[in-house]
Design a protein around this motif. Structure first.
Motif, PDB file in Angstrom:
ATOM      1  N   PRO A  66       5.148   3.505   3.706  1.00  0.00           N
ATOM      2  CA  PRO A  66       6.020   3.588   2.530  1.00  0.00           C
ATOM      3  C   PRO A  66       6.216   2.196   1.932  1.00  0.00           C
ATOM      4  N   GLY A  67       6.232   2.121   0.653  1.00  0.00           N
ATOM      5  CA  GLY A  67       6.376   0.820  -0.013  1.00  0.00           C
ATOM      6  C   GLY A  67       5.068   0.356  -0.600  1.00  0.00           C
ATOM      7  N   PHE A  68       3.951   0.763  -0.004  1.00  0.00           N
ATOM      8  CA  PHE A  68       2.634   0.420  -0.560  1.00  0.00           C
ATOM      9  C   PHE A  68       2.063   1.676  -1.198  1.00  0.00           C
ATOM     10  N   GLU A  69       2.374   1.874  -2.447  1.00  0.00           N
ATOM     11  CA  GLU A  69       1.880   3.075  -3.107  1.00  0.00           C
ATOM     12  C   GLU A  69       1.015   2.716  -4.306  1.00  0.00           C
ATOM     13  N   GLY A  70      -0.171   3.289  -4.334  1.00  0.00           N
ATOM     14  CA  GLY A  70      -1.055   3.109  -5.479  1.00  0.00           C
ATOM     15  C   GLY A  70      -1.314   4.446  -6.151  1.00  0.00           C
ATOM     16  N   SER A  71      -2.228   4.424  -7.115  1.00  0.00           N
ATOM     17  CA  SER A  71      -2.490   5.645  -7.887  1.00  0.00           C
ATOM     18  C   SER A  71      -3.032   6.772  -7.010  1.00  0.00           C
TER      19      SER A  71
END
Lengths: 172, 270
Positions: free
Chosen positions: B154-159
């Motif tokens: 969580p916290g590293f979200e991309g497309s």
């Protein structure tokens, strides 16, 4: 040519030392001191373990203060941008030094991290008379690989819990 | 000039990426750096609109190649003072950006010696080799656990994050991805020097960085690594500069013993 040799040697030495911490520290020698100064502005002293060598857990910092009628909570700064969020997560990675299995070699980092947590608490949610601020750090355990889609959820584990009052701090 | 020189590519590309990153994260700058959270004194001699203006002027000077070496050196110092003096908020992008700015500052505008470019190339090889080796030494990249964890934290979200989360049961896929990352990075210093494999390896490493951007949302980091790779090994491909194609054909048509073209006839020849 000289700069190429110095830069590449600096990168090599720091990466080797990062992989093998038991080797005698290059920093103790005069060459090591020169390399350190050079590395400050060239990032030659960067060991490239930051390319996610063994992925650390994610951490969550929460501040809470119990009032007479309700509890106020702070779950992080209100950040708008992807870059800002990434930098805040980079800070949260430092909270790994609060883990109980963190070695004695990390005592300095642990103290430093705790000092910053206190500063954040005093800035964002300062304790009041009779209303201390509780600092809680959670480690997020992600869903295990192989879990069927939709059946697992990340788990939270408390790794640090302390209460900050106006005059003193107590660990739970 | 028929081709984009590698040093121009490195400087302008780095300026473009650091400027975009700076603009993108500026709304949160005060929230992160202007607070009393940090024990170290932050950059206080210039802040707010002054800092914004100075960073932009230096970045644009570097982008447009106006006193590029001086601009790169000044931007390097400013970037270090703003971001790297604050180790708490630093991540890989800052290290690579500062390294690129350093190379942009020390390299002459028209480098005659090949050592300048070799320095950039060898640095990349060292970076990738140790990144691969550090992964290979632990068990989790071999089992796929590490790459799964990195992709779903969580916290590293991309497309592509929502899509990735649906693939948790595909353990073989994640294991294969982990192996691929180890092999591509560890063997980068060898394969990038083999002419037949160079473009393939460039595409593979580009694929890793694009995946990092789309899955983890680390767009700036991916962009600076692509600039680095392109400048180090591929700034002379024609696609970057359409006129390079005609330049190359013209060069081939010349006789090899007249590299600058046939000499003009003198009166005595006539």
């Amino acid at each position: 040519m000289a700069l190429c040799v110095v830069q590449c040697t600096s990168l090599l030495l720091h990466n080797v030392l990062a992989l093998c911490p038991s080797l005698p520290a290059v920093g103790a020698s005069q060459i090591g001191k020169l390399l350190r100064v050079h590395g400050q502005y060239t990032r030659g002293h960067t060991s490239h373990g930051f390319f996610a060598p063994q992925v650390a857990s994610m951490f969550i910092l929460q501040l809470s203060r119990e009032g007479t009628n309700d509890t106020s909570r702070w779950n992080g700064p209100a950040l708008w941008t992807t870059g800002g969020k990434t930098r805040y997560i980079a800070f949260l990675n430092w909270l790994q030094y609060l883990l109980p299995d963190s070695t004695n070699a990390h005592t300095a980092q642990r103290d430093h991290v705790q000092a910053i947590l206190h500063r954040i608490a005093r800035t964002e949610m300062p304790p009041r008379y009779g209303m201390p601020t509780r600092i809680t750090v959670y480690a997020v355990k992600p869903v295990l690989l192989g879990t069927p889609n939709g059946t697992g959820r990340p788990e939270l584990r408390i790794v640090h819990n302390e209460t900050l009052s106006i005059n003193h701090t107590s660990h739970d | 000039m028929t081709e984009l020189s590698w040093v121009t590519m490195l400087r302008s590309g780095t300026a473009f990426v650091v400027l975009l990153t700076f603009w993108e994260s500026w709304p949160d700058h005060q929230q992160l750096y202007g607070t009393d959270w940090w024990p170290e004194a932050t950059i206080r001699w210039i802040d707010g609109i002054g800092l914004f203006a100075l960073y932009n002027v230096l970045g644009l000077m570097l982008l447009l190649a106006i006193f590029p070496r001086m601009a790169a050196a000044a931007l390097l110092i400013l970037h270090v003072r703003i971001y790297l003096d604050h180790a708490w908020l630093t991540y890989g992008f800052d290290d690579m950006a500062v390294m690129a700015l350093f190379y942009g500052a020390v390299t002459p505008n028209e480098p005659q010696s090949r050592w300048w470019r070799l320095m950039v190339q060898l640095s990349l090889c060292i970076v990738y080799f140790f990144a691969g080796l550090a992964k290979a030494l632990g068990p989790t990249w071999w089992t796929g656990e590490a790459i799964w964890k990195a992709s779903t934290l969580p916290g590293f979200e991309g497309s592509l994050s929502p899509l990735v989360h649906q693939l948790s049961a595909w353990t073989a896929l994640w294991m294969l991805a982990g192996w691929l990352v180890i092999v591509i990075k560890t063997f980068y210093p060898i394969c990038i020097w083999i002419p037949r494999l160079r473009f393939t390896w460039f595409c593979l490493i580009t694929g890793i960085h694009l995946a990092t951007a789309l899955v983890m949302g680390l767009y700036s980091f991916a962009a600076i690594m692509l600039v680095f790779n392109t400048a180090a090994f591929f700034s002379r491909i024609p696609i970057l500069h359409p006129y390079a194609i005609t330049g190359r054909f013209r060069q081939r048509a010349r006789p090899s013993h007249f590299p600058e073209g046939p000499p003009n006839p003198t009166p005595s020849d006539v």
